[in-house]
Design a protein around this motif. Structure first.
Motif, PDB file in Angstrom:
ATOM      1  N   ALA A  29       0.856  -1.183   0.000  1.00 21.05           N
ATOM      2  CA  ALA A  29       0.000   0.000   0.000  1.00 21.05           C
ATOM      3  C   ALA A  29       0.892   1.233   0.000  1.00 21.05           C
ATOM      4  N   ARG A  30       0.324   2.325  -0.442  1.00 19.26           N
ATOM      5  CA  ARG A  30       1.086   3.572  -0.458  1.00 19.26           C
ATOM      6  C   ARG A  30       1.466   3.969   0.961  1.00 19.26           C
ATOM      7  N   THR A  31       2.531   4.736   1.093  1.00 24.96           N
ATOM      8  CA  THR A  31       2.879   5.309   2.386  1.00 24.96           C
ATOM      9  C   THR A  31       2.059   6.582   2.550  1.00 24.96           C
ATOM     10  N   ASP A  32       2.119   7.188   3.714  1.00 25.54           N
ATOM     11  CA  ASP A  32       1.330   8.396   3.954  1.00 25.54           C
ATOM     12  C   ASP A  32       1.709   9.542   3.027  1.00 25.54           C
ATOM     13  N   ASP A  33       2.990   9.626   2.661  1.00 24.97           N
ATOM     14  CA  ASP A  33       3.437  10.781   1.894  1.00 24.97           C
ATOM     15  C   ASP A  33       3.680  10.532   0.403  1.00 24.97           C
ATOM     16  N   GLN A  34       3.585   9.292  -0.071  1.00 23.26           N
ATOM     17  CA  GLN A  34       3.794   9.081  -1.507  1.00 23.26           C
ATOM     18  C   GLN A  34       3.143   7.806  -2.008  1.00 23.26           C
ATOM     19  N   ALA A  35       2.784   7.836  -3.295  1.00 15.72           N
ATOM     20  CA  ALA A  35       2.224   6.661  -3.953  1.00 15.72           C
ATOM     21  C   ALA A  35       3.333   5.665  -4.262  1.00 15.72           C
ATOM     22  N   ILE A  36       2.947   4.463  -4.619  1.00 17.81           N
ATOM     23  CA  ILE A  36       3.912   3.442  -5.037  1.00 17.81           C
ATOM     24  C   ILE A  36       4.270   3.729  -6.493  1.00 17.81           C
ATOM     25  N   VAL A  37       5.563   3.820  -6.778  1.00 16.21           N
ATOM     26  CA  VAL A  37       6.024   4.010  -8.148  1.00 16.21           C
ATOM     27  C   VAL A  37       6.307   2.623  -8.709  1.00 16.21           C
ATOM     28  N   VAL A  38       5.625   2.265  -9.803  1.00 10.12           N
ATOM     29  CA  VAL A  38       5.846   0.965 -10.430  1.00 10.12           C
ATOM     30  C   VAL A  38       6.531   1.201 -11.766  1.00 10.12           C
ATOM     31  N   VAL A  39       7.707   0.590 -11.932  1.00 10.47           N
ATOM     32  CA  VAL A  39       8.478   0.729 -13.155  1.00 10.47           C
ATOM     33  C   VAL A  39       8.415  -0.589 -13.909  1.00 10.47           C
ATOM     34  N   LEU A  40       8.042  -0.527 -15.184  1.00 12.54           N
ATOM     35  CA  LEU A  40       8.051  -1.695 -16.068  1.00 12.54           C
ATOM     36  C   LEU A  40       9.281  -1.588 -16.944  1.00 12.54           C
ATOM     37  N   PHE A  41      10.115  -2.609 -16.899  1.00 14.35           N
ATOM     38  CA  PHE A  41      11.289  -2.652 -17.748  1.00 14.35           C
ATOM     39  C   PHE A  41      10.891  -3.350 -19.040  1.00 14.35           C
ATOM     40  N   GLY A  42      10.792  -2.575 -20.121  1.00 14.03           N
ATOM     41  CA  GLY A  42      10.311  -3.098 -21.384  1.00 14.03           C
ATOM     42  C   GLY A  42      11.438  -3.482 -22.329  1.00 14.03           C
ATOM     43  N   ASP A  43      11.059  -3.743 -23.564  1.00 13.13           N
ATOM     44  CA  ASP A  43      12.026  -4.092 -24.601  1.00 13.13           C
ATOM     45  C   ASP A  43      12.918  -2.892 -24.911  1.00 13.13           C
ATOM     46  N   ASP A  44      14.117  -3.164 -25.418  1.00 14.66           N
ATOM     47  CA  ASP A  44      15.080  -2.120 -25.805  1.00 14.66           C
ATOM     48  C   ASP A  44      15.399  -1.159 -24.666  1.00 14.66           C
ATOM     49  N   ASN A  45      15.459  -1.686 -23.451  1.00 15.75           N
ATOM     50  CA  ASN A  45      15.818  -0.917 -22.257  1.00 15.75           C
ATOM     51  C   ASN A  45      14.898   0.270 -21.990  1.00 15.75           C
ATOM     52  N   GLN A  46      13.672   0.201 -22.445  1.00 17.53           N
ATOM     53  CA  GLN A  46      12.708   1.265 -22.167  1.00 17.53           C
ATOM     54  C   GLN A  46      12.141   1.068 -20.769  1.00 17.53           C
ATOM     55  N   LYS A  47      11.825   2.176 -20.112  1.00 19.03           N
ATOM     56  CA  LYS A  47      11.210   2.122 -18.790  1.00 19.03           C
ATOM     57  C   LYS A  47       9.885   2.868 -18.847  1.00 19.03           C
ATOM     58  N   TYR A  48       8.850   2.222 -18.369  1.00 22.97           N
ATOM     59  CA  TYR A  48       7.535   2.839 -18.268  1.00 22.97           C
ATOM     60  C   TYR A  48       7.199   2.903 -16.792  1.00 22.97           C
TER      61      TYR A  48
END
Length: 123
Positions: free
Chosen positions: A56-75
């Motif tokens: 769950a999120r902490t009180d002061d920030q949301a959870i950042v979810v990073v998807l490591f895609g093809d060709d070293n792209q990050k979403y």
């Protein structure tokens, strides 16, 4: 049959360790999603069940979810809560607490708070 029992024992030990070391603490979790790897950064581990974990999120920030895609792209996306099947979890990490100013090369810019992520996305 022996392999199934060994996996059950590992699963129970893993959940026990999660509860002992990380329950109600901020963690980073790497997990598989199809053919890709995702990393949830900065969520609080609120539940470690037999076959899932819940962040769950902490009180002061949301959870950042990073998807490591093809060709070293990050979403990246921001989430309030995530339930991850235990068999998809690759690692649970105690995140680095960055100092101010943080000059540590291990600091991940994707771990920024919600405001910084939103600014980067707008640019």
């Amino acid at each position: 049959m022996v392999e199934e029992k060994a996996l059950d024992i590992f699963g129970e030990t893993f959940v026990y360790e999660l509860k002992e070391e990380f329950l109600n603490k901020q963690v980073n979790v790497e997990f598989c999603c199809g053919a890709h790897v995702k990393k949830a950064i900065g969520g609080r581990l609120v539940e470690a069940g037999k076959d899932f974990i819940e962040l769950a999120r902490t009180d002061d920030q949301a959870i950042v979810v990073v998807l490591f895609g093809d060709d070293n792209q990050k979403y990246r996306e921001l989430d309030e809560k995530i339930i991850i099947p235990l068999d998809h979890v690759c690692s649970v990490e105690d995140p680095c607490k960055p100092c101010k100013p943080c000059k540590d090369p291990c600091h991940d810019p994707y771990a920024a708070g919600a405001e910084e992520v939103e600014e980067e996305v707008k640019e």
